[in-house]
Design an enzyme around this catalytic site. Sequence first.
Site, short mmCIF file in Angstrom:
data_model
loop_
_atom_site.label_atom_id
_atom_site.label_comp_id
_atom_site.label_asym_id
_atom_site.label_seq_id
_atom_site.Cartn_x
_atom_site.Cartn_y
_atom_site.Cartn_z
N HIS A 215 0.84 -1.20 0.00
CA HIS A 215 0.00 0.00 0.00
C HIS A 215 0.88 1.26 0.00
O HIS A 215 0.65 2.19 -0.77
CB HIS A 215 -0.92 -0.03 1.23
CG HIS A 215 -1.60 1.27 1.54
ND1 HIS A 215 -2.86 1.57 1.10
CD2 HIS A 215 -1.17 2.35 2.24
CE1 HIS A 215 -3.19 2.78 1.52
NE2 HIS A 215 -2.18 3.28 2.20
N GLU A 216 1.90 1.25 0.85
CA GLU A 216 2.79 2.41 0.92
C GLU A 216 3.57 2.59 -0.37
O GLU A 216 3.82 3.72 -0.80
CB GLU A 216 3.74 2.28 2.12
CG GLU A 216 3.06 2.35 3.48
CD GLU A 216 2.27 3.64 3.69
OE1 GLU A 216 2.73 4.70 3.21
OE2 GLU A 216 1.19 3.58 4.29
N HIS B 281 1.58 4.59 -2.69
CA HIS B 281 1.71 6.03 -2.46
C HIS B 281 2.98 6.57 -3.12
O HIS B 281 2.97 7.63 -3.74
CB HIS B 281 1.80 6.33 -0.96
CG HIS B 281 0.47 6.35 -0.26
ND1 HIS B 281 -0.60 7.06 -0.73
CD2 HIS B 281 0.05 5.77 0.89
CE1 HIS B 281 -1.63 6.90 0.09
NE2 HIS B 281 -1.27 6.11 1.08
N GLU C 111 -6.01 7.56 -1.38
CA GLU C 111 -5.85 6.46 -0.42
C GLU C 111 -6.46 5.18 -1.01
O GLU C 111 -5.86 4.11 -0.96
CB GLU C 111 -6.55 6.85 0.88
CG GLU C 111 -6.09 6.11 2.09
CD GLU C 111 -4.63 6.38 2.40
OE1 GLU C 111 -3.96 5.43 2.83
OE2 GLU C 111 -4.15 7.51 2.19
#
Lengths: 189, 282
Positions: free
Chosen positions: B145-146, B149, B200
């Site tokens: 997930h990071e 980003h 997100e």
Amino acid sequence: MGFLDVILGRSKPVKPDLDRLFALSTAAVTLEAAAGFTPTGLGSVCFRAAEGGAFAQLEKDIRELLDADAGPKVEASTDSYGYTWLLARHDPNELAGLVTDLHAVNATLEANGFGPSLLCSLVGFRGPQGQRLALVYLYKRGTFYPFAPQPGEKRDNALELQIRAAVGADLPVEADLSRWFPVWGAPGL
Amino acid sequence: MSRPLRLGDRMLAARMIAIMTLLVVLYVTALLAAVAFLIHGQHWGMAVLVAILLVVGGVTMAGQQGGSRRRLLAELRATEVGPAEAPDLHGTLDRLCGLAGIAKPRLLIADTDLPNALAIGRELCVTRGLLDRLTTAELEAVLAHELGHLAHRDGLVLEYAAAPGLVCGRYLRVGIYVLFGQAVYWLSTLLVRMLSRARELSADRAGAMLTGRPSDLAAALVKLSAGAPQIPATDLRAVQPYQALLCIEMPGPKPRRLSAHPPLETRLRRLATMSALLGRRG
């Protein structure tokens, strides 16, 4: 990632060029002449198994496909990171057959939309003093890098750089050294 | 050729374009209004000054925010760890970066019990609390997930989206302009938080696609949301401007419209949809 991808916050799949795998046959000849390394006949493909029934069925199909010919069956194993390795065995003199198997696994996963799950493929070599070496193919980059493990989770960086120089003309070698990640204990090493 | 997962999400992309268009309209309107107001009152010099302030100030503020990342990591007491100190974590990250085909970020560990992860610039920071609570698969999902980003450069995009609004809120503090400046600031904040929530969801999607295991990310989110200590987040207060780049929202009372993260149920519902798609055969 282009500007638009950044603005829209989306990831684009890499367009891989699987045919580069076949360059391994030429590289193996060079490798033997230049450094005395010979193929072990072992090779493996590493992928992150997606959850759900579709992937499980596909994995089963791939194993049946590879086991259809005569010779040893493929061995599947899962490493401590949760990645699946399919290990194929061939006669050491038949590198082309091994590469065809690895290509088939990659191509089948890709054709079924699971290209994003593919991490790498590798082919094992042995040196004149019994040194272990693998040429690792990074699916997402379409590049190769050498990995030479030593006992105690150490890498023989000098040997790896020597191999890079030897096969550089035959294979697209990964230029960014930080992407030469170690694959300790990978099947086929 | 079947495609179990579409890599983009058109609705999400459309939402982002709409929000960003509104932001641009807001900023351009604010700029024109300020200048027109001043020209009308024959404050020529002032008009030019305000125009320069808003444009130059917006750009430099975005730049300054980038510069403050380092301070933030220092405040978190985050230290870089090498492969020798955290071999498993590095191995997981190596593989994820290999899967994504992206360059590996620097890996930092923050010495705090609050479970969270943060990705800024070329740095990925996880807390001790996160490492202690999650299983290997869940940790991998959070890292993925990071990495989403990082790949989408969410830090940069949100900094630039917020900068002109911050300039208005901070420097338009003279006379009648205060009201105007504050109005622009609050409107832009609402829009930036909306954008943050959309990005997100985008990072959730990218992360789940990377591992092919949306359910692991869902499990991690549930665990982190339930297990987040309710004690005041003193040592993570510094992260407030960077809420959007965290894996889960830091605890604290906050109206939903101002939250940088979508509600947990929304994220879980989307991950469940992806999981169902993956399960479908053929």
